[in-house]
Design a protein around this motif. Structure first.
Motif, short mmCIF file in Angstrom:
data_model
loop_
_atom_site.label_atom_id
_atom_site.label_comp_id
_atom_site.label_asym_id
_atom_site.label_seq_id
_atom_site.Cartn_x
_atom_site.Cartn_y
_atom_site.Cartn_z
N LEU A 194 0.76 -1.27 -0.05
CA LEU A 194 -0.09 0.03 -0.08
C LEU A 194 0.96 1.33 0.00
O LEU A 194 0.39 2.42 -0.20
N GLY A 195 1.98 1.12 0.25
CA GLY A 195 3.20 2.29 0.20
C GLY A 195 4.38 1.94 0.80
O GLY A 195 4.45 1.05 1.70
N LYS A 196 5.29 2.57 0.28
CA LYS A 196 6.76 2.59 0.83
C LYS A 196 7.49 3.81 1.22
O LYS A 196 7.11 4.81 0.16
N VAL A 197 8.27 4.04 1.99
CA VAL A 197 9.13 4.97 2.28
C VAL A 197 10.38 4.67 3.06
O VAL A 197 10.44 3.70 3.80
N VAL A 198 11.47 5.61 2.62
CA VAL A 198 12.70 5.25 3.38
C VAL A 198 13.12 6.47 4.23
O VAL A 198 13.29 7.77 3.71
N LEU A 199 13.62 6.20 5.47
CA LEU A 199 14.03 7.26 6.27
C LEU A 199 15.52 7.22 6.30
O LEU A 199 16.01 6.31 6.41
N THR A 200 16.13 8.33 5.64
CA THR A 200 17.87 8.42 5.28
C THR A 200 18.55 8.21 6.57
O THR A 200 18.00 8.50 7.74
N ASP A 201 19.91 7.70 6.61
CA ASP A 201 20.47 7.61 7.57
C ASP A 201 20.90 8.98 8.26
O ASP A 201 21.03 8.86 9.67
N ALA A 202 20.68 10.09 7.77
CA ALA A 202 20.82 11.31 8.70
C ALA A 202 19.52 11.48 9.06
O ALA A 202 19.87 11.97 10.56
N GLN A 203 18.59 11.26 8.63
CA GLN A 203 17.40 11.23 9.77
C GLN A 203 17.36 10.44 10.89
O GLN A 203 16.76 10.70 11.96
N VAL A 204 17.81 9.26 10.56
CA VAL A 204 17.90 8.04 11.71
C VAL A 204 18.91 8.85 12.62
O VAL A 204 18.38 8.75 13.87
N ARG A 205 19.97 9.14 12.27
CA ARG A 205 20.93 9.73 13.17
C ARG A 205 20.60 10.95 14.05
O ARG A 205 20.62 11.05 15.14
N GLN A 206 19.69 11.87 13.44
CA GLN A 206 19.31 13.13 14.10
C GLN A 206 17.85 13.10 14.72
O GLN A 206 17.67 13.56 15.62
N GLY A 207 17.30 11.80 14.22
CA GLY A 207 15.85 11.68 14.86
C GLY A 207 15.01 12.28 14.11
O GLY A 207 15.16 13.26 13.57
#
Length: 230
Positions: A129-142
């Motif tokens: 129904l949908g996909k998205v990726v949270l980048t490594d920078a976003q994971v690192r920063q929250g």
């Protein structure tokens, strides 16, 4: 006929018992193997704390109007052993609310997070129904907020709402812990030793006028003059 019937009646339960014993043995073997497989697949490394709040604007995947959307999250690597998922929502297929907090294990610096929303279907492969990726920078920063879903089946307003703990802070704490452990192992950790000096007895007289003024020096042995106290 009576004897033949009697023999058949006594043989049938024995055959059934044999089948049941084999099934029980097979089940027992599977139960023993399953924990071993899970233990072997458990990834090492810090876990990313993820809260999957819900999604909005999803498409209807089933003809009967009974889509059961759920969300799957995993570290991009690929790291399938890190995969975790929410329960499926049967109440609102278009705007499901999961409000589920998951811990995604095996994080290393540079990892991104992949989110995939699917429709639970027991009769065929689950529809995406949908996909998205949270980048490594976003994971690192929250991250906390909404993300646009791709591959949403022609639904431009499809979004997912999530909250991800800042792994940059977590990794910094991990590195500090590792460094502290290294100092303990190599003997480089610096700690204060608390010493209480109460008194002394039967000391000699050092001055001719009988007015000695004794005091005590304490220090660590090993050419550590900076540790000296008195």
């Amino acid at each position: 006929m009576g004897c033949g019937g009697s023999k058949k009646q006594t043989q049938a339960p024995a055959a059934e018992a044999g089948t049941e014993n084999k099934q029980a043995e097979a089940t027992s073997l599977l139960e023993k193997k399953e924990p071993e497989q899970k233990k072997a697949e458990e990834p090492k490394g810090p876990a990313v704390k993820v809260k999957i709040v819900g999604a909005t604007g999803l498409r209807q995947a089933d003809w009967d109007g009974k889509s059961e959307p759920y969300c799957m999250v995993e570290l991009v690597g690929p790291k399938p052993e890190s995969r975790r998922e929410t329960h499926h929502d049967e109440k609102d297929y278009k705007n499901p609310a999961w409000n589920t907090t998951l811990e995604v294990p095996g994080y290393t610096a540079g990892d991104a997070l992949s989110f995939t929303v699917k429709d639970k279907d027991p009769l065929k492969l689950d529809d995406i129904l949908g996909k998205v990726v949270l980048t490594d920078a976003q994971v690192r920063q929250g991250f906390a907020g909404e993300l646009q879903l791709t591959e949403a089946g022609g639904c431009p307003d499809a979004k997912i709402k999530i909250k991800v703990e800042a792994m940059g802070t977590v990794m910094a704490k991990v590195e500090q812990t590792v460094e502290a452990a290294k100092e303990v192992v190599t003997g480089k950790e610096i700690r204060n030793v608390k010493v209480e000096i109460e008194s002394a007895m039967n000391l000699r007289q050092a001055d001719w006028d009988g007015k000695s003024e004794p005091y005590c020096i304490v220090e660590l042995v090993g050419q550590k003059p900076e540790s000296r106290r008195e």
